[in-house]
Write a protein that holds these residues in place. Structure first.
Motif, PDB file in Angstrom:
ATOM      1  N   PHE A  32       0.835  -1.175   0.037  1.00  0.00           N
ATOM      2  CA  PHE A  32       0.044  -0.082  -0.084  1.00  0.00           C
ATOM      3  C   PHE A  32       0.822   1.230   0.018  1.00  0.00           C
ATOM      4  CE2 PHE A  32      -2.081   3.274   2.537  1.00  0.00           C
ATOM      5  CZ  PHE A  32      -3.400   3.679   1.758  1.00  0.00           C
ATOM      6  N   GLY A  33       2.025   1.177   0.854  1.00  0.00           N
ATOM      7  CA  GLY A  33       2.761   2.448   0.632  1.00  0.00           C
ATOM      8  C   GLY A  33       3.602   2.665  -0.599  1.00  0.00           C
ATOM      9  N   ARG A  34       3.612   1.742  -1.342  1.00  0.00           N
ATOM     10  CA  ARG A  34       4.321   1.613  -2.663  1.00  0.00           C
ATOM     11  C   ARG A  34       3.479   2.219  -3.472  1.00  0.00           C
ATOM     12  NH1 ARG A  34       6.958  -3.087  -1.186  1.00  0.00           N
ATOM     13  NH2 ARG A  34       5.262  -4.447  -2.366  1.00  0.00           N
ATOM     14  N   VAL A  35       2.190   1.990  -3.593  1.00  0.00           N
ATOM     15  CA  VAL A  35       0.970   2.453  -4.193  1.00  0.00           C
ATOM     16  C   VAL A  35       0.945   3.990  -3.969  1.00  0.00           C
ATOM     17  CG1 VAL A  35      -1.438   2.577  -4.784  1.00  0.00           C
ATOM     18  CG2 VAL A  35      -0.290   0.507  -4.636  1.00  0.00           C
ATOM     19  N   ALA A  36       0.795   4.332  -2.722  1.00  0.00           N
ATOM     20  CA  ALA A  36       0.679   5.659  -2.188  1.00  0.00           C
ATOM     21  C   ALA A  36       1.750   6.745  -2.726  1.00  0.00           C
ATOM     22  CB  ALA A  36       0.606   5.555  -0.745  1.00  0.00           C
ATOM     23  N   ALA A  37       3.137   5.928  -2.562  1.00  0.00           N
ATOM     24  CA  ALA A  37       4.248   6.712  -2.745  1.00  0.00           C
ATOM     25  C   ALA A  37       4.039   7.180  -4.453  1.00  0.00           C
ATOM     26  CB  ALA A  37       5.527   6.034  -2.660  1.00  0.00           C
ATOM     27  N   GLY A  38       3.759   6.092  -5.329  1.00  0.00           N
ATOM     28  CA  GLY A  38       3.299   6.451  -6.553  1.00  0.00           C
ATOM     29  C   GLY A  38       2.559   7.202  -6.992  1.00  0.00           C
ATOM     30  N   GLU A  55      -6.023  11.729  -0.184  1.00  0.00           N
ATOM     31  CA  GLU A  55      -6.340  10.876   1.048  1.00  0.00           C
ATOM     32  C   GLU A  55      -7.587  10.175   0.780  1.00  0.00           C
ATOM     33  OE1 GLU A  55      -6.186  10.158   5.385  1.00  0.00           O
ATOM     34  OE2 GLU A  55      -4.704  10.724   4.055  1.00  0.00           O
ATOM     35  N   VAL A  56      -8.464  10.789   0.072  1.00  0.00           N
ATOM     36  CA  VAL A  56      -9.801  10.368  -0.063  1.00  0.00           C
ATOM     37  C   VAL A  56      -9.657   9.001  -1.036  1.00  0.00           C
ATOM     38  CG1 VAL A  56     -12.180  10.610  -1.407  1.00  0.00           C
ATOM     39  CG2 VAL A  56     -11.205  12.140   0.211  1.00  0.00           C
ATOM     40  N   VAL A  57      -8.894   9.289  -2.026  1.00  0.00           N
ATOM     41  CA  VAL A  57      -8.691   8.002  -2.947  1.00  0.00           C
ATOM     42  C   VAL A  57      -8.120   6.971  -2.364  1.00  0.00           C
ATOM     43  CG1 VAL A  57      -7.414   7.255  -5.180  1.00  0.00           C
ATOM     44  CG2 VAL A  57      -8.554   9.248  -5.087  1.00  0.00           C
ATOM     45  N   LEU A  58      -7.161   6.907  -1.567  1.00  0.00           N
ATOM     46  CA  LEU A  58      -6.363   5.890  -0.700  1.00  0.00           C
ATOM     47  C   LEU A  58      -7.227   5.412   0.190  1.00  0.00           C
ATOM     48  CD1 LEU A  58      -2.785   7.320  -1.326  1.00  0.00           C
ATOM     49  CD2 LEU A  58      -3.803   5.326  -2.267  1.00  0.00           C
ATOM     50  N   VAL A  59      -7.486   6.006   1.221  1.00  0.00           N
ATOM     51  CA  VAL A  59      -8.396   5.604   2.168  1.00  0.00           C
ATOM     52  C   VAL A  59      -9.855   4.975   1.792  1.00  0.00           C
ATOM     53  CG1 VAL A  59      -9.612   6.048   4.381  1.00  0.00           C
ATOM     54  CG2 VAL A  59      -7.561   7.163   3.938  1.00  0.00           C
ATOM     55  N   GLY A  60     -10.396   5.831   0.786  1.00  0.00           N
ATOM     56  CA  GLY A  60     -11.434   5.013   0.005  1.00  0.00           C
ATOM     57  C   GLY A  60     -11.330   3.850  -0.580  1.00  0.00           C
ATOM     58  N   GLY A  61     -10.158   3.685  -1.056  1.00  0.00           N
ATOM     59  CA  GLY A  61      -9.964   2.495  -1.817  1.00  0.00           C
ATOM     60  C   GLY A  61      -9.664   1.328  -0.581  1.00  0.00           C
TER      61      GLY A  61
END
Length: 327
Positions: A32-38, A55-61
């Protein structure tokens, strides 16, 4: 009486974390951290709106993934919840890091300890002596214990799988971008605020568990009194109460001045005792383990009570009258 598969899965996941620590390969949180960094590289801008969208995209996902897992067949619920709980908790790894720090400091390997402590804190350790490194370790055990143990258990007990994965996404994003650096001061604003909100109740539960973990009425009173008096001296609304409670339970003082990327912050003095030393790291780790167990028991107990109350209310509702068969 129906079996609570979520509660059983959380209990098994907690046990797995204490016995095994983090998965050694393919950790989903690291993925998840790699996706967030990208994603950050693609959409970053010195803008609160961009950071909020991030924040919305990643937490929502993450919450969406939890909801999908929640739709798996009931027979898989216990092992799936256990596996997710194991992945999102970090109690055993925190204990191992503290033990490693203690070993390096006892061996007077300050260079090794200054390097190792970067796994626990973000402050500049280059000029810290053994006792200051011990303080950094104990403060991390307190704060990260709340973030990596009590808070995931809280959100798992409240919201099941979506709560577990959603909270871990929130806390991971705060660790990545929720800092007041030139790059993240505006972009990371939403991540920091959402993390503060998600940890507000778990931090107060941690205080209560710390008071209970002292094992005495006088100890519990000391913890609560110290939190009321000292928590506001810390700039964090959640770390302040947790660290003040820890200081009182250990009979030591925490806080002081820390350097972050050349900026010195005064974290206030928390507690009345002498400053922590290397010898306090092991008692701090044992205290955190007791806090985790007490929190687990309290949360699963509260979940059982709330589910029982809900079942009673449902049984007490008057049945709807059946429609007449006559025309």
């Amino acid at each position: 009486m129906s079996r609570d598969r979520v509660a059983l899965g959380i209990a098994l996941g907690y046990a797995a974390d204490r016995l095994l620590g983090d998965p050694r390969r393919g950790h989903p949180v690291a993925g998840f951290g790699r996706v967030a960094a990208g994603l950050e590289q693609r959409i970053w801008g010195s803008s609160r709106s961009r950071g909020t969208a991030y924040e919305v995209v990643l937490v929502g996902g993450a919450v969406g993934a939890g909801l999908l897992l929640d739709r798996l067949p009931a027979a898989t619920r216990v092992p799936v919840v256990a596996a997710v709980t194991w992945v999102v908790l970090g109690g055993r790894s925190l204990t191992k890091e503290a033990q490693s720090m203690s070993g390096l400091l006892v061996a007077e390997d300050l260079d090794g300890a200054r390097l190792r402590v970067r796994n626990l804190v973000g402050r500049d350790p280059s000029a810290l002596d053994a006792d200051e490194l011990a303080r950094a370790t104990v403060e991390s055990v307190a704060e990260n214990g709340a973030d990596a143990v009590v808070a995931p258990l809280f959100w798992g007990a409240v919201a099941g799988l979506p709560g577990l994965v959603g909270y871990r996404a929130i806390n991971t994003l705060d660790a990545m971008v929720g800092h007041r650096t030139p790059r993240h001061e505006r972009f990371g604003w939403a991540a920091a605020r959402v993390d503060d909100a998600a940890n507000w109740l778990p931090a107060r539960l941690t205080v209560l568990a710390t008071a209970a973990a002292t094992g005495s009425v006088d100890g519990a009173r000391s913890v609560l009194a110290t939190v009321r008096r000292d928590a506001g001296r810390h700039p964090s609304p959640n770390a302040g109460p947790v660290e003040a409670a820890f200081a009182a339970a250990l009979g030591r003082s925490l806080g002081g001045s820390n350097s972050y990327a050349g900026v010195v912050e005064d974290r206030g003095r928390l507690g009345d005792g002498p400053p922590v030393t290397v010898a306090d790291i092991a008692p701090a780790s044992r205290l955190q383990t007791r806090i985790g167990l007490l929190s687990l028991g309290a949360l699963l107990g509260a979940r059982a009570v709330s589910r029982a109350a809900l079942r009673r209310r449902r049984r007490a509702r008057p049945g709807r009258p059946r429609p007449s068969s006559r025309r």
